[in-house]
Design a protein around this motif. Structure first.
Motif, PDB file in Angstrom:
ATOM      1  N   GLY A  96     -26.960 -11.494 -55.928  1.00 48.81           N
ATOM      2  CA  GLY A  96     -27.145 -10.894 -57.246  1.00 48.81           C
ATOM      3  C   GLY A  96     -26.082 -11.320 -58.241  1.00 48.81           C
ATOM      4  N   VAL A  97     -24.814 -11.328 -57.811  1.00 48.54           N
ATOM      5  CA  VAL A  97     -23.756 -11.711 -58.740  1.00 48.54           C
ATOM      6  C   VAL A  97     -23.797 -13.215 -59.005  1.00 48.54           C
ATOM      7  N   ARG A  98     -24.215 -14.001 -58.012  1.00 51.15           N
ATOM      8  CA  ARG A  98     -24.410 -15.448 -58.258  1.00 51.15           C
ATOM      9  C   ARG A  98     -25.472 -15.662 -59.335  1.00 51.15           C
ATOM     10  N   ASP A  99     -26.576 -14.924 -59.234  1.00 48.63           N
ATOM     11  CA  ASP A  99     -27.651 -15.086 -60.212  1.00 48.63           C
ATOM     12  C   ASP A  99     -27.246 -14.573 -61.588  1.00 48.63           C
ATOM     13  N   GLU A 100     -26.448 -13.511 -61.621  1.00 43.40           N
ATOM     14  CA  GLU A 100     -26.024 -12.944 -62.907  1.00 43.40           C
ATOM     15  C   GLU A 100     -25.110 -13.898 -63.665  1.00 43.40           C
ATOM     16  N   PHE A 101     -24.193 -14.543 -62.946  1.00 47.87           N
ATOM     17  CA  PHE A 101     -23.210 -15.394 -63.612  1.00 47.87           C
ATOM     18  C   PHE A 101     -23.474 -16.886 -63.427  1.00 47.87           C
ATOM     19  N   GLY A 102     -24.387 -17.237 -62.515  1.00 47.97           N
ATOM     20  CA  GLY A 102     -24.698 -18.644 -62.302  1.00 47.97           C
ATOM     21  C   GLY A 102     -23.632 -19.410 -61.555  1.00 47.97           C
ATOM     22  N   GLU A 103     -22.691 -18.691 -60.911  1.00 47.94           N
ATOM     23  CA  GLU A 103     -21.581 -19.346 -60.220  1.00 47.94           C
ATOM     24  C   GLU A 103     -21.539 -18.927 -58.756  1.00 47.94           C
ATOM     25  N   THR A 104     -20.667 -19.552 -57.979  1.00 52.30           N
ATOM     26  CA  THR A 104     -20.607 -19.350 -56.539  1.00 52.30           C
ATOM     27  C   THR A 104     -19.952 -18.009 -56.189  1.00 52.30           C
ATOM     28  N   ALA A 105     -20.585 -17.267 -55.287  1.00 54.98           N
ATOM     29  CA  ALA A 105     -20.049 -15.989 -54.815  1.00 54.98           C
ATOM     30  C   ALA A 105     -19.630 -16.136 -53.356  1.00 54.98           C
ATOM     31  N   ASN A 106     -18.521 -15.496 -52.987  1.00 55.11           N
ATOM     32  CA  ASN A 106     -17.917 -15.681 -51.665  1.00 55.11           C
ATOM     33  C   ASN A 106     -17.582 -14.353 -51.001  1.00 55.11           C
ATOM     34  N   LEU A 109     -12.270  -3.767 -42.449  1.00 60.33           N
ATOM     35  CA  LEU A 109     -11.877  -5.148 -42.201  1.00 60.33           C
ATOM     36  C   LEU A 109     -11.110  -5.637 -43.431  1.00 60.33           C
ATOM     37  N   PRO A 110     -10.162  -6.562 -43.251  1.00 59.98           N
ATOM     38  CA  PRO A 110      -9.414  -7.095 -44.392  1.00 59.98           C
ATOM     39  C   PRO A 110     -10.258  -8.110 -45.162  1.00 59.98           C
ATOM     40  N   ALA A 111     -11.227  -7.601 -45.924  1.00 62.88           N
ATOM     41  CA  ALA A 111     -12.237  -8.451 -46.553  1.00 62.88           C
ATOM     42  C   ALA A 111     -12.215  -8.303 -48.076  1.00 62.88           C
ATOM     43  N   ALA A 112     -12.750  -9.307 -48.747  1.00 60.91           N
ATOM     44  CA  ALA A 112     -12.875  -9.282 -50.204  1.00 60.91           C
ATOM     45  C   ALA A 112     -14.041 -10.176 -50.603  1.00 60.91           C
ATOM     46  N   ILE A 113     -14.530  -9.974 -51.826  1.00 59.19           N
ATOM     47  CA  ILE A 113     -15.559 -10.845 -52.388  1.00 59.19           C
ATOM     48  C   ILE A 113     -15.007 -11.488 -53.651  1.00 59.19           C
ATOM     49  N   SER A 114     -15.550 -12.650 -53.994  1.00 59.95           N
ATOM     50  CA  SER A 114     -15.053 -13.349 -55.176  1.00 59.95           C
ATOM     51  C   SER A 114     -16.165 -14.137 -55.849  1.00 59.95           C
ATOM     52  N   LEU A 115     -15.907 -14.482 -57.104  1.00 58.38           N
ATOM     53  CA  LEU A 115     -16.766 -15.366 -57.875  1.00 58.38           C
ATOM     54  C   LEU A 115     -15.901 -16.541 -58.307  1.00 58.38           C
ATOM     55  N   PHE A 174     -15.797 -21.178 -66.804  1.00 57.11           N
ATOM     56  CA  PHE A 174     -15.461 -19.788 -66.507  1.00 57.11           C
ATOM     57  C   PHE A 174     -14.185 -19.448 -67.277  1.00 57.11           C
ATOM     58  N   PRO A 175     -14.298 -19.288 -68.599  1.00 60.80           N
ATOM     59  CA  PRO A 175     -13.107 -19.049 -69.420  1.00 60.80           C
ATOM     60  C   PRO A 175     -12.487 -17.686 -69.139  1.00 60.80           C
ATOM     61  N   GLN A 176     -11.246 -17.544 -69.544  1.00 57.32           N
ATOM     62  CA  GLN A 176     -10.519 -16.299 -69.328  1.00 57.32           C
ATOM     63  C   GLN A 176     -11.252 -15.091 -69.907  1.00 57.32           C
ATOM     64  N   ARG A 177     -11.956 -15.271 -71.021  1.00 53.98           N
ATOM     65  CA  ARG A 177     -12.639 -14.135 -71.656  1.00 53.98           C
ATOM     66  C   ARG A 177     -13.773 -13.579 -70.793  1.00 53.98           C
ATOM     67  N   ASP A 178     -14.242 -14.357 -69.804  1.00 52.16           N
ATOM     68  CA  ASP A 178     -15.329 -13.898 -68.933  1.00 52.16           C
ATOM     69  C   ASP A 178     -14.823 -13.259 -67.646  1.00 52.16           C
ATOM     70  N   VAL A 179     -13.525 -13.331 -67.392  1.00 51.23           N
ATOM     71  CA  VAL A 179     -12.982 -12.860 -66.118  1.00 51.23           C
ATOM     72  C   VAL A 179     -13.166 -11.351 -65.953  1.00 51.23           C
ATOM     73  N   ALA A 180     -12.860 -10.573 -66.994  1.00 52.56           N
ATOM     74  CA  ALA A 180     -12.946  -9.115 -66.878  1.00 52.56           C
ATOM     75  C   ALA A 180     -14.379  -8.673 -66.585  1.00 52.56           C
ATOM     76  N   GLY A 181     -15.367  -9.312 -67.206  1.00 57.27           N
ATOM     77  CA  GLY A 181     -16.763  -8.961 -66.949  1.00 57.27           C
ATOM     78  C   GLY A 181     -17.171  -9.274 -65.522  1.00 57.27           C
ATOM     79  N   ALA A 182     -16.743 -10.430 -65.023  1.00 53.57           N
ATOM     80  CA  ALA A 182     -17.041 -10.778 -63.630  1.00 53.57           C
ATOM     81  C   ALA A 182     -16.347  -9.825 -62.669  1.00 53.57           C
ATOM     82  N   ALA A 183     -15.145  -9.394 -63.033  1.00 52.64           N
ATOM     83  CA  ALA A 183     -14.423  -8.443 -62.185  1.00 52.64           C
ATOM     84  C   ALA A 183     -15.130  -7.095 -62.153  1.00 52.64           C
ATOM     85  N   ARG A 184     -15.629  -6.635 -63.280  1.00 45.78           N
ATOM     86  CA  ARG A 184     -16.346  -5.360 -63.308  1.00 45.78           C
ATOM     87  C   ARG A 184     -17.592  -5.412 -62.436  1.00 45.78           C
ATOM     88  N   ALA A 185     -18.328  -6.515 -62.519  1.00 47.41           N
ATOM     89  CA  ALA A 185     -19.530  -6.660 -61.700  1.00 47.41           C
ATOM     90  C   ALA A 185     -19.170  -6.686 -60.213  1.00 47.41           C
TER      91      ALA A 185
END
Length: 229
Positions: free
Chosen positions: A69-79, A188-194, A201-212
């Motif tokens: 879902g987050v990959r489709d929302e932002f068009g970038e790789t999710a991990n 588990l010591p886990a996290a997700i990322s975009l 992926f400019p700095q102005r988009d980071v906060a929005g990706a973090a909220r999602a």
């Protein structure tokens, strides 16, 4: 069981405390024991969990639809990443559909100090444990922007805790940018990322990706009873 203390090991085995410590140190070095500096508890480590373990499969199955879902929302790789001693290992990757993308491969490893996934997970660890891990692995410069001192890294972790997410701003890959949040409800010591090329992926988009990403982490943490914990 949450874990066992060194004193409980001494009581159960009858060994001197110094001997019990040495016996625990060896399996800890090989990732079969994970020691919590804050509580003193020792738990089974990732050496028992191979990449195909059912526990990791349950986590991967639960997280994958959210990553898609987050990959489709932002068009970038999710991990999805997991701390394995002093590194991060990629458990699942949902690649961007774009021809040019920033993507690791499942099973790849990145240093704890340079990847956003590592920062997000390290921010939830006791300072003494983080220091131990960084001193063990060193802090090699992956790029000219990589944080290479423990003091600067702790300052970065303070920022991660304050804002609720971690950013790798060209620190792991010179032309990349990544935002990550921890999965605190999985045990588990886990996290997700975009992650994406920095130019897209400019700095102005980071906060929005973090909220999602934080919304996803909250949904995963409030799982129905019986799912992976």
């Amino acid at each position: 069981m949450d874990g066992i203390t060194l004193n409980e090991v001494v009581e159960a085995t009858g060994m001197p405390k110094s001997s019990a410590y040495r016996y625990l140190w060896t399996p800890e070095t090989h990732r079969y024991v994970e020691r919590d500096e804050a509580t003193g508890l020792c738990r089974p480590g990732l050496g028992f969990l191979g990449m195909q373990s059912r526990h990791l499969e349950l986590l991967r199955e639960r997280v994958r639809p959210w990553l898609e879902g987050v990959r489709d929302e932002f068009g970038e790789t999710a991990n999805l990443g997991l701390r394995d001693s002093d590194h991060i290992i990629y458990i699942d990757i949902i690649e961007s559909r774009r021809g040019v993308r920033l993507a690791a491969s499942r099973g790849d490893r990145d240093p704890l100090h340079s990847a956003a996934l590592g920062k997000a997970i390290a921010a939830d660890l006791p300072e003494a444990r983080v220091r131990e891990l960084l001193e063990r692995s060193g802090m090699p410069a992956r790029t000219e922007r990589t944080i290479v001192t423990i003091e600067d890294y702790f300052a970065e972790l303070d920022k991660v805790r304050a804002q609720g997410y971690a950013v790798d701003d060209g620190e792991n890959e010179a032309d990349g940018r990544c935002v990550a949040v921890p999965l605190l409800g999985t045990n588990l010591p886990a996290a997700i990322s975009l992650s994406a090329p920095a130019a897209r992926f400019p700095q102005r988009d980071v906060a929005g990706a973090a909220r999602a990403s934080r919304r996803i982490a909250e949904q995963i943490s409030t799982r129905p009873s019986g799912e992976v914990a």
